[in-house]
Design an enzyme around this catalytic site. Structure first.
Site, PDB file in Angstrom:
ATOM      1  CB  SER A 106      23.801  63.749  31.101  1.00  0.00           C
ATOM      2  OG  SER A 106      23.909  65.118  30.786  1.00  0.00           O
ATOM      3  CE  LYS A 109      28.124  65.493  31.751  1.00  0.00           C
ATOM      4  NZ  LYS A 109      26.871  65.849  31.049  1.00  0.00           N
ATOM      5  CB  SER A 161      25.024  65.999  34.918  1.00  0.00           C
ATOM      6  OG  SER A 161      25.051  65.535  33.585  1.00  0.00           O
TER       7      SER A 161
END
Length: 488
Positions: A106, A109, A161
């Site tokens: 993640s 991101k 997230s």
């Protein structure tokens, strides 16, 4: 009926435990490495930093690219590759495997936010589609067909997230294909040449890779971009529901609220990637960046050790390379309201390269408390479901054991005497059928009924021939009845 009693508790317990795992998975999968159980490789700690890049590449090692004798690196670092750098100057202080490419999870991101958020106003409303609500991995629970503010979606993407929030923002910014193309173009523009974006959410995708050097570049760019940095230190936030209520989400960054001067940036986790992390902290006039790939679930230990080392040896370390300068900030520069638990402290809002402040947070949304991760509704729900499951398990076990205990008591209880006499006095069928019961030892005595007693004459009474019911007595009576007939 008794055989069916345990079935209902067992089915209900399975349902309750599945709900518990779902609630807990909402806070661990893809972004919750602290709760993960998968083993992550733990290579030996590096004894000295390595060159940041081959000669001729950006971030190449400088002369004498090793720390001085007074700045020995921390021991027992577990990350497969790591890097610590000065966010202000871009100097790489130390690194292990800085150009080793691995899965980003993640932390991808960060690049998604750098592409999407500068192009969207925080007050724009976005309708969530079914593809966002049904995406794999961590989700904050957005409802398809419901509309949310960009600032709420950005908060959910960067602190919790949420993959559903990420997909909703990507759709609002032009769609998956267009955003991925812009992500890869921006990575090349920033000098993050080891990075290939394959999924805006950071879920494992074919060919998707990055390095700790590139993560440090992306983290530095996020601090310099107000459209992104305003969300990085939000400890918790409240998102709206369809019926007008609100539900809480929390920041998954293990350093936030536990390490002085933390500025974000983003953590990640997948089973294939292990734990990944990009973090920043400020002490005085100095801001340091740390990047980790292939880390242990408790990545905070490595991050704290490297940041402590960098702050403790300020001015004693010869840099081994330099990160490329971040681009000037783009997109809306307003300080749109964000659902936060409290603004970051003045010390936690530094001026980073590019001359832009990383502040810009306000308290327009509802929230519940100050800094720190705290305990949110997901944790309390999981705890309550677990308690209910334990109670139902105990009740089901008790219900299953009750018939066994009753049978045990009956097997040890003495039989009633009347029942024994009835059983002992039961005579077999005179016809000798197969279903008749066998006589007991006491049967000869019990069979002396009045019609079968010994003739009294044998004991000194009347003659045997006159015994009532005896064989001889019956013959005598027949003879006496015939005599008159013969005389006639």
């Amino acid at each position: 009926m008794s055989a069916r009693i345990p079935t209902a508790p067992r089915a209900l317990i399975r349902l309750v435990m599945a709900a518990t795992l779902t609630a807990l998975g909402a806070s661990t999968l893809a972004t919750g490495p602290a709760a993960a159980t998968s083993a992550v490789p733990a290579p030996a700690a590096a004894s000295a930093p390595v060159p940041a890049a081959p000669a001729g590449a950006q971030g190449q090692a400088g002369p004498g690219g090793a720390p001085t004798a007074e700045s020995e690196l921390p021991a027992r670092l577990t990350a497969g590759s790591w890097l610590v750098a000065d966010a202000g100057t871009g100097e790489i202080l130390a690194a292990k495997g800085p150009r080793v490419r691995d899965l980003p999870a993640s932390t991808m991101k960060i690049l998604t936010a750098l592409v999407v958020l500068p192009t969207l106003s925080p007050e724009t409303r976005v309708v969530v589609g079914t593809d966002a609500a049904e995406v794999d991995g961590t989700k904050v629970g957005l409802l398809p067909g419901n509309s949310y503010l960009v600032r709420d979606l950005a908060t959910a993407m960067l602190i919790s997230s949420g993959n559903d929030a990420t997909v909703a923002l990507v759709n609002a910014a032009g769609g998956r294909a267009a955003v991925l193309a812009r992500m890869n173009a921006l990575a090349a523009e920033l000098g993050a040449t080891d990075t290939v974006a394959g999924d805006p959410t950071g879920l494992d995708a074919p060919g998707q890779l990055t390095s700790v050097r590139d993560l440090a570049i992306l983290g530095r760019a996020a601090l310099a971009e107000p459209a992104v940095s305003r969300y990085l230190t939000i400890p918790r936030a409240a998102l709206p529901t369809r019926d007008g209520g609100r539900f809480e989400i929390q920041n998954h960054n293990l350093l936030l609220g536990t390490y002085e001067g933390t500025l974000g940036v983003k953590n990640g986790y997948t089973v294939a990637a292990g734990a990944t992390f990009v973090g920043a902290a400020r002490r005085g006039e100095r801001t340091l960046l740390v990047a980790l790939l292939r880390a242990a679930p408790n990545y905070g230990a490595d991050a704290r050790a490297l940041l402590d080392w960098g702050f403790a040896h300020d001015g004693q370390i010869r840099p081994i390379g330099t990160l490329p300068a971040p681009r000037p900030p783009t997109g809306p520069q307003d300080d749109g309201a964000v659902a936060v638990g409290g603004p970051a402290s003045a010390a936690a809002r530094p001026t980073v390269p590019g001359g832009q402040s990383s502040a810009g947070q306000s308290s327009g949304g509802q929230s519940s408390g100050g800094e720190g991760s705290g305990v949110g509704w997901v944790t309390w729900t999981a705890l309550a479901i677990t308690v209910v499951a334990l109670v139902l398990t105990a009740l089901g076990h008790h219900a299953r054991q009750r018939p066994a205990r009753r049978r045990a008591r009956l097997s040890h209880r003495p039989r009633h005497r009347r029942g024994q006499r009835r059983q002992a006095g039961h005579r077999p069928s005179q016809s000798g059928t197969a279903g008749s019961a066998k006589p007991t030892r006491r049967e000869p005595r019990l069979r002396l009924v009045p019609s079968q007693r010994r003739p009294a004459g044998r004991a000194g009474g009347e003659p045997a021939g006159r015994s009532r019911g005896g064989a001889n007595g019956g013959a005598s009576r027949q003879r006496r009845r015939r005599r008159p007939a013969s005389r006639a």
